[in-house]
Design an enzyme around this catalytic site. Structure first.
Site, PDB file in Angstrom:
ATOM      1  N   TRP A 348       1.072  -1.543  -0.220  1.00 16.91           N
ATOM      2  CA  TRP A 348      -0.066   0.260   0.389  1.00 16.91           C
ATOM      3  C   TRP A 348       0.966   1.757   0.511  1.00 16.91           C
ATOM      4  O   TRP A 348       0.407   2.273  -0.607  1.00 16.91           O
ATOM      5  CB  TRP A 348      -0.935  -0.120   0.590  1.00 16.91           C
ATOM      6  CG  TRP A 348      -0.527  -0.011   2.817  1.00 16.91           C
ATOM      7  CD1 TRP A 348       0.522  -0.228   3.376  1.00 16.91           C
ATOM      8  CD2 TRP A 348      -0.886   0.902   3.691  1.00 16.91           C
ATOM      9  NE1 TRP A 348       0.781   0.016   4.238  1.00 16.91           N
ATOM     10  CE2 TRP A 348       0.239   1.238   4.661  1.00 16.91           C
ATOM     11  CE3 TRP A 348      -1.917   2.054   3.573  1.00 16.91           C
ATOM     12  CZ2 TRP A 348       0.389   1.702   5.858  1.00 16.91           C
ATOM     13  CZ3 TRP A 348      -2.010   3.181   4.887  1.00 16.91           C
ATOM     14  CH2 TRP A 348      -1.061   2.661   5.878  1.00 16.91           C
ATOM     15  N   ASP A 349       2.539   0.528   0.503  1.00 16.22           N
ATOM     16  CA  ASP A 349       3.094   1.818   0.372  1.00 16.22           C
ATOM     17  C   ASP A 349       3.365   2.807  -1.339  1.00 16.22           C
ATOM     18  O   ASP A 349       3.111   4.340  -0.470  1.00 16.22           O
ATOM     19  CB  ASP A 349       4.799   1.695   0.438  1.00 16.22           C
ATOM     20  CG  ASP A 349       4.172   0.982   1.741  1.00 16.22           C
ATOM     21  OD1 ASP A 349       3.923   0.253   2.250  1.00 16.22           O
ATOM     22  OD2 ASP A 349       6.204   0.715   2.247  1.00 16.22           O
ATOM     23  N   GLU A 488       0.735  -2.639  12.332  1.00 13.95           N
ATOM     24  CA  GLU A 488       0.907  -4.124  12.637  1.00 13.95           C
ATOM     25  C   GLU A 488       1.686  -4.941  14.203  1.00 13.95           C
ATOM     26  O   GLU A 488       1.926  -5.829  14.154  1.00 13.95           O
ATOM     27  CB  GLU A 488       1.872  -4.238  11.260  1.00 13.95           C
ATOM     28  CG  GLU A 488       1.428  -4.301  10.424  1.00 13.95           C
ATOM     29  CD  GLU A 488       2.506  -4.570   8.821  1.00 13.95           C
ATOM     30  OE1 GLU A 488       3.481  -3.983   9.460  1.00 13.95           O
ATOM     31  OE2 GLU A 488       2.377  -4.136   7.995  1.00 13.95           O
ATOM     32  N   LYS A 601       2.888   0.865  16.304  1.00  9.29           N
ATOM     33  CA  LYS A 601       3.979   0.435  15.273  1.00  9.29           C
ATOM     34  C   LYS A 601       3.714   2.082  14.163  1.00  9.29           C
ATOM     35  O   LYS A 601       4.998   2.664  14.452  1.00  9.29           O
ATOM     36  CB  LYS A 601       3.874  -0.695  14.567  1.00  9.29           C
ATOM     37  CG  LYS A 601       5.165  -0.625  13.468  1.00  9.29           C
ATOM     38  CD  LYS A 601       4.493  -1.993  13.036  1.00  9.29           C
ATOM     39  CE  LYS A 601       5.665  -2.121  11.936  1.00  9.29           C
ATOM     40  NZ  LYS A 601       5.390  -3.550  11.097  1.00  9.29           N
ATOM     41  N   GLN A 602       2.800   2.178  13.706  1.00  8.27           N
ATOM     42  CA  GLN A 602       2.655   3.281  13.066  1.00  8.27           C
ATOM     43  C   GLN A 602       1.328   3.779  12.481  1.00  8.27           C
ATOM     44  O   GLN A 602       0.541   3.527  13.356  1.00  8.27           O
ATOM     45  CB  GLN A 602       3.037   2.833  11.630  1.00  8.27           C
ATOM     46  CG  GLN A 602       2.362   1.619  11.208  1.00  8.27           C
ATOM     47  CD  GLN A 602       3.033   0.479  10.160  1.00  8.27           C
ATOM     48  OE1 GLN A 602       3.126   0.110   9.974  1.00  8.27           O
ATOM     49  NE2 GLN A 602       3.048   1.304   8.827  1.00  8.27           N
TER      50      GLN A 602
END
Ligand code: IFM
Length: 784
Positions: A348-349, A488, A601-602
């Protein structure tokens, strides 16, 4: 007493652009060799070469990648192919191989000139006989001739005459780097080699996909003022003290899965001949001119913050060199074409982090990236059907065929091997891709793309969600169970807010698009409905599901809950920062327990606030941003840039600058310690977005483009260009005003802009000026 440092001559320095365009290293450090190879990758969107030294020192990792060429060994996982390395030049003197690992090196300096995408090098070797040799080199992958690589090496004995033995060729001894569990792999075999007067030829074929990749090369030696082409791949020359010998290598590379051996040979050799006829200087001039043109649109210049400008250029450069203008059957992997991290797979980046840069600076590349997905819509349909779903389910990791390529096992942060479940749970990729199609259509106004491709993809992805949601009868709502959001650390969660809101967006976007089509062109709607077998009942169902998808929210906290039960998890404080001032997991905790905590995580909810920013009020953004920002460990490079943008939206310039600086240096300073595997493409794309969507405050709307700039106090002026609805706009922002000029407008589009609180049509010629409201108010006060 310290001896003054010897200075060595490098006439290439006269060619260097100003320092805001240079990425340099002044040391030889074997530990950083692989990192520098990534950083100094050169390329042209189709072909990239890692910045390996010509001598291939011990432990170096040559990487030659062509966009879209993947292969697989047996039942193993498909990966990008590391192709033969055209760069090796080996020099021996007195029987000693010169390279920085084997030989004493008394001076070492490498410079990547971003403006001309040329990699320069200057080393001085000292042999065991204590004789020094000055060594300079430069190389580029032509942006003008997409199949051409040009390199030059100059050597000068500094202390005494030397007999120099030079060997060169195309190195077929390379392999893919491999993984511990799969080992190193070679994905090609040689099918033809020939050494003829004036050129060498090599053709290899990949094992599984049977793609031919052909190389033709010519070597020119300039000595005593005379240039001659030699066919030998090894030459011995006696060179006097202070005399210079120059080796020039011209290489053409072509690949094809359809051409025959004879045809590809003819094409590769004729490209070489054409290049040779042009001559060295013209090839450089054409390459430089192509880059000048490229930067005239892609550059972002921040007067007052030269470090940020240079770092932005570095990140933008790495995006430019991996985005193909010609190939609509390939996409960009998470590590660009600069390394084999994640095996070159596409995540998806690409759609959410990398694509916006191309949408606004090179819509042709953006369209190609989307066409890569569109061409794999059938594979996504099959993937969905195989898992019992409707519509299209895009793979979490994709390569050439569009089939799921996620490996089942990987190494975790603590080194342990863990089972991967992303492919079964990170279904948000489906709506991420739909969002990207819609974003492209909105910004470019490309209606033919919308009708031909975007609607179909948005409909098929909406269909996926109809089968992915489940009805919770008791609560009379639809839910998405067993999912994973962008964060994640938490697997197998129910109702991840990011996933659910984007699924809702996807379902309603499909309804909306069809409604708009009905208004604009009933005939077109009929056509589309027929092709995709859409019935009014189905559209009503999308609307019903979209309206009733559950979005977890805590009334008590007045916060979006990242997923059901998230607020019940252990809530720890971040107590420690690492050397880059980024949060660390408290030492009292173990990585294996991270899922029991609220650490993430993000960017997850914060990512949502960014993507659908007009769905949330300022106050909602502020509250959610601070809650989640305090719990984010940024263990993914995707995270900081998004925190910079949303930081600005909530008015926190300190946070915005902190995260911006962090994202900018991801691969300049090897912040995650793994840049050797390739450039973090999403972070690079994130830096562009942080500058443009963040500091310039750009937002696309259906009928107009909005800018809401916020420049930090040391930024005197920010200049950049973007394409909007077929027109090229040059934008200059200062603390007092914003000037916008249409510099190209082939379709004579009328451009409506909102800057600060003012809206107006842009003048067709000259600069349209928007004053900051405060500036206006101050002026008025002075006048009265
Ligand atoms: O897509 C990302 C993911 O969000 C976090 N792990 C790495 C992937 C590739 O960059």
């Amino acid at each position: 007493m310290l001896m003054p440092k010897e200075t060595y001559k490098n006439h290439y320095e006269e060619l260097f652009s100003d320092e805001n365009w240079l990425v340099e290293t002044h040391e030889w450090n074997q530990q950083k060799q692989a990192f520098r190879e990534t950083q100094f990758t050169i390329g042209n969107g189709d072909l990239c070469l890692r910045g390996v030294l010509e001598e291939n020192p011990y432990d170096s990792y040559a990487g030659t990648y062509i966009s879209g060429i993947y292969d697989r060994t047996g039942a193993q996982i498909t990966e990008i192919v590391n192709l033969p390395n055209p760069l090796p030049i080996r020099i021996d003197v007195y029987g000693e191989k010169l390279d920085p690992v084997a030989t004493d090196i008394v001076h070492h300096h490498r410079t990547l000139d971003l403006k001309t995408a040329t990699l320069y090098r200057h080393s001085v070797y000292k042999t065991t006989h204590k004789k020094r040799l000055n060594y300079i080199s430069r190389r580029f992958v032509s942006l003008h001739d997409k199949n051409l690589v040009v390199m030059e090496v100059e050597v000068t004995p500094l202390d005494a005459a030397m007999t120099i033995n030079m060997q060169t060729g195309i190195d077929t001894g390379v392999t893919n780097k491999g993984t511990v569990t799969e080992g190193r792999k070679k994905h090609f075999m040689t099918c033809e080699t020939s050494i003829k007067t004036g050129y060498n030829y090599l053709c290899v074929e990949t094992f599984e996909k049977k793609v031919f990749v052909a190389y033709a090369s010519a070597l020119e030696i300039v000595y005593n003022g005379k240039a001659r082409t030699v066919s030998e791949r090894a030459v011995n020359l006696r060179v006097l003290k202070n005399e210079t010998i120059i080796f020039r290598k011209y290489i053409t590379v072509r690949s094809s899965s359809s051409a025959g051996l004879a045809e590809i040979k003819k094409e590769t050799l004729s490209a070489l001949k054409k290049a040779r006829n042009k001559g060295f200087e013209r090839l450089i001039a054409e390459h430089n001119a192509a880059w000048q043109k490229k930067w005239s649109v892609c550059d972002i210049n921040i007067e007052g913050d030269e470090d940020a400008t240079r770092a932005l250029r570095f990140n933008i450069y790495h995006l430019i060199i991996c985005g193909s203008e010609t190939n609509d059957d390939a996409s960009i992997g998470a590590k660009t074409l600069s390394g084999e991290g994640y095996r070159g797979h596409i995540f998806w980046d690409t759609e959410l982090f990398i694509l916006p840069f191309f949408i606004y600076t090179n819509p042709k590349v953006a369209r190609n990236l989307l066409m890569y997905r569109y061409r794999r819509l059938d594979a996504a349909r099959n993937n969905a059907a195989a898992k019992g779903y409707e519509g299209a389910l895009f793979p979490w990791e994709s390569a050439d065929t569009g089939e799921e390529c996620t490996p089942s096992w990987a190494k975790n942060f603590d080194g342990s091997i863990i089972k991967i479940v992303t492919m079964d749970e990170e279904h948000h990729i489906v709506s991420d891709i739909a969002y990207a199609f819609s974003n492209y259509a909105k910004v470019t106004g490309d209606e033919s793309f919308l009708w031909k491709h975007a609607i179909e993809l948005i409909v098929e992805t909406a269909r996926f969600w109809t089968s992915r949601v489940v009805l919770n009868r008791k609560k009379r709502r639809y839910e998405i169970l067993h999912a994973m959001g962008p964060d994640e650390f938490h697997e197998d969660v129910d109702n991840n807010a990011y996933t659910n809101v984007l699924a809702k967006w996807n379902l309603l976007a499909a309804c909306d698009l069809l409604a708009k089509t009905a208004r604009k062109s009933p005939a077109r709607l009929k056509q589309i409905s027929k092709k995709l077998r859409i019935k009014p009942k189905e559209i009503a169902m999308w609307k019903n599901l979209g309206d009733r998808i559950h979005i977890p929210f805590s009334k008590k906290k007045r916060l979006i809950e990242q997923f059901d039960g998230y607020f019940r998890l252990n809530d720890h404080r971040i107590t420690q920062l690492n050397d880059h001032f980024m949060p660390e997991l408290p030492i009292s905790l173990d990585w294996k327990d991270v899922s029991k905590t609220q650490f993430i995580k993000q960017a997850d909810v914060v990512m949502l606030l960014y993507l659908l920013n007009d769905h949330f009020s300022h106050e909602e953004k502020r509250r959610n941003y601070y809650y989640y920002e305090r719990r984010t460990l940024h263990k993914s490079s995707l995270s900081p840039a998004i925190h910079s943008i949303v930081g600005l939206e909530v008015g926190d310039e300190d946070k915005a600058l902190h995260y911006f600086a962090h994202a900018l240096s991801t691969d300049l300073s090897d912040i995650h310690g793994n840049s050797s595997d390739g450039i973090h493409a999403a972070s690079a794309g994130g830096t562009w977005q942080a500058a443009i969507m963040g500091f310039a405050g750009l937002r696309p709307h259906d009928d107009f483009l909005a800018l809401n700039p916020h420049l930090p106090s040391n930024w005197k002026k920010m200049s950049f260009a973007i394409w909007w609805r077929g027109a090229l706009l040059k934008i200059r922002i200062t603390s007092k005003k914003t000037g916008v000029e249409i510099t190209k407008n082939p379709k004579n589009s009328k451009i409506f802009l909102q800057v600060y609180d003012q809206t107006q049509f842009l003048k067709p010629k000259g600069i349209t000026c928007f004053e900051r409201p405060e500036t206006k108010r101050k002026k008025k006060r002075r006048e009265s």
